[in-house]
Design an enzyme around this catalytic site. Sequence first.
Site, mmCIF file in Angstrom:
data_model
loop_
_atom_site.group_PDB
_atom_site.id
_atom_site.type_symbol
_atom_site.label_atom_id
_atom_site.label_comp_id
_atom_site.label_asym_id
_atom_site.label_seq_id
_atom_site.Cartn_x
_atom_site.Cartn_y
_atom_site.Cartn_z
ATOM 1 N N HIS A 184 0.827 -1.220 0.000
ATOM 2 C CA HIS A 184 0.000 0.000 0.000
ATOM 3 C C HIS A 184 0.857 1.265 0.000
ATOM 4 C CE1 HIS A 184 -3.651 -2.369 1.031
ATOM 5 N NE2 HIS A 184 -2.794 -3.083 1.749
ATOM 6 N N SER A 314 15.914 18.416 -17.212
ATOM 7 C CA SER A 314 15.087 19.613 -17.198
ATOM 8 C C SER A 314 15.726 20.694 -18.039
ATOM 9 C CB SER A 314 14.906 20.123 -15.766
ATOM 10 O OG SER A 314 14.226 21.364 -15.749
ATOM 11 N N LYS A 320 19.167 18.309 -12.722
ATOM 12 C CA LYS A 320 18.074 17.352 -12.545
ATOM 13 C C LYS A 320 18.215 16.200 -13.541
ATOM 14 C CE LYS A 320 13.083 17.377 -11.706
ATOM 15 N NZ LYS A 320 12.653 16.215 -12.489
ATOM 16 N N GLU A 327 10.176 5.599 -17.680
ATOM 17 C CA GLU A 327 9.064 6.386 -18.219
ATOM 18 C C GLU A 327 8.725 5.948 -19.640
ATOM 19 O OE1 GLU A 327 9.879 10.492 -15.666
ATOM 20 O OE2 GLU A 327 10.490 10.377 -17.764
#
Length: 462
Positions: A184, A314, A320, A327
């Site tokens: 969870h 980025s 970053k 993805e």
Amino acid sequence: MSDKVFRTEHDSMGELKVPQDALWGAQTQRAVDNFPISGLTMPRQFISALGLVKWAAAGANSELGLLKSDVAVAIQKTALEVASGGYDAHFPIDVFQTGSGTSSNMNANEVIAHLATTKLGSEVHPNDHVNMSQSSNDVIPTCVHVSAAIAINDELLPALRHLSRTLEKKADECRGVVKTGRTHLMDAMPVTVGQELDGWRAQIDNAGRRLSDTMSRLTALAQGGTAVGTGINAHPKFGAKVAVLLGEHTGIDFTSAESKFEALSSQDTAVETSGQLRVLAVSLIKIANDLRWMNSGPLAGIGEIELPALQPGSSIMPGKVNPVIPEAVAMVGAQVLGNDATIAIAGQSGNFQLNVMLPVVAYNLLQSIDLLANAALCLADKAIAGFSINHDKINEALDRNPILVTALNPVIGYEKGAAVAKKAYAEGRPVKEVAKELTDLTDEELDRLLDPGSLTEGGIKN
């Protein structure tokens, strides 16, 4: 004014203009004119399958004494050139065409006839010779099966085996790395990173087994059913001979479908195959998202692992780095799920003796296979193989995990264990420290019962 040169071709509907340098004929040109819909043409694997089926059909007709050997040889040589990709530019028909794929079948017939005529020095007819003993209604379903079977056998299954081996190797490297388990998205009992990766490997192995099981039905071919499944205008042994020849050429054990009526009227096997690809897509999404969570941070997230830095993340935030491979894999999964929905709808479109959404079944099925094969390789080589473990982050979370108290349940009971866990969590203290205050257990007993490594082995700790 266009200076393009045309020639006149004719078919049963009359004459029309065809570009002078085009290898196709009138029926292909009509389809080009009729379907300016998507700009998407039939996939390379499908065109290859068309060439292979025409090669096998000519060979079978020659063996059965129905086609002169010199004509058969000219067709076969040309058909293999088509199969190898030599003439893809001459297969311009849109995916969204006649539902039987007749236009693509005639495209192959016309291109092969044109080239074979040049080779032979006398006319090779697209219908009478190249399409002998065939109908679009059995050729196209056969090509759906042949192209998908070859793509799965030659591309997807090897890619899955590579991903499985990569996961196994990485799991072996991480057998001793104990981390906080999560259910969870909340802290749970410890597991090792190796155990986590073993779960992923099992998903991939099971996907491969499912696809291998489906292959026994995917390799059963409609060829020989001709127009409606009765085999009109084809020798009774034609379909079986085509299957044997295709098997010899590809190394895949193709057979003649037991029921040609089922093979023409339904796409149940394509729907089944797509369903297995859907399961694989779901597995890859799960693995990709686990990697994204484990990599999240590096400061404000879970930060258990660091994926390979592949590109700046980025355009505005310097330094970053994003989990680009997981993805991309997740997006592949989403596309495959969409393709599966399209194939399911198309599979319902078997009206009486023929399914009439065959080209879109072929396009989506082959795209899904390609995407999954490439995604599996990228995931293996650019994410799994190269990620590193953040031991400090893992150990920090593990030491303060109040759920470790679960191991004390058999000794102190659930209620007392809950009290220890709540106090440890509320005060931000280690479980062992709080348990020592609230129970009669010694340091030695607590060390043994709460050892994270032993807790990953399961069972009752005495």
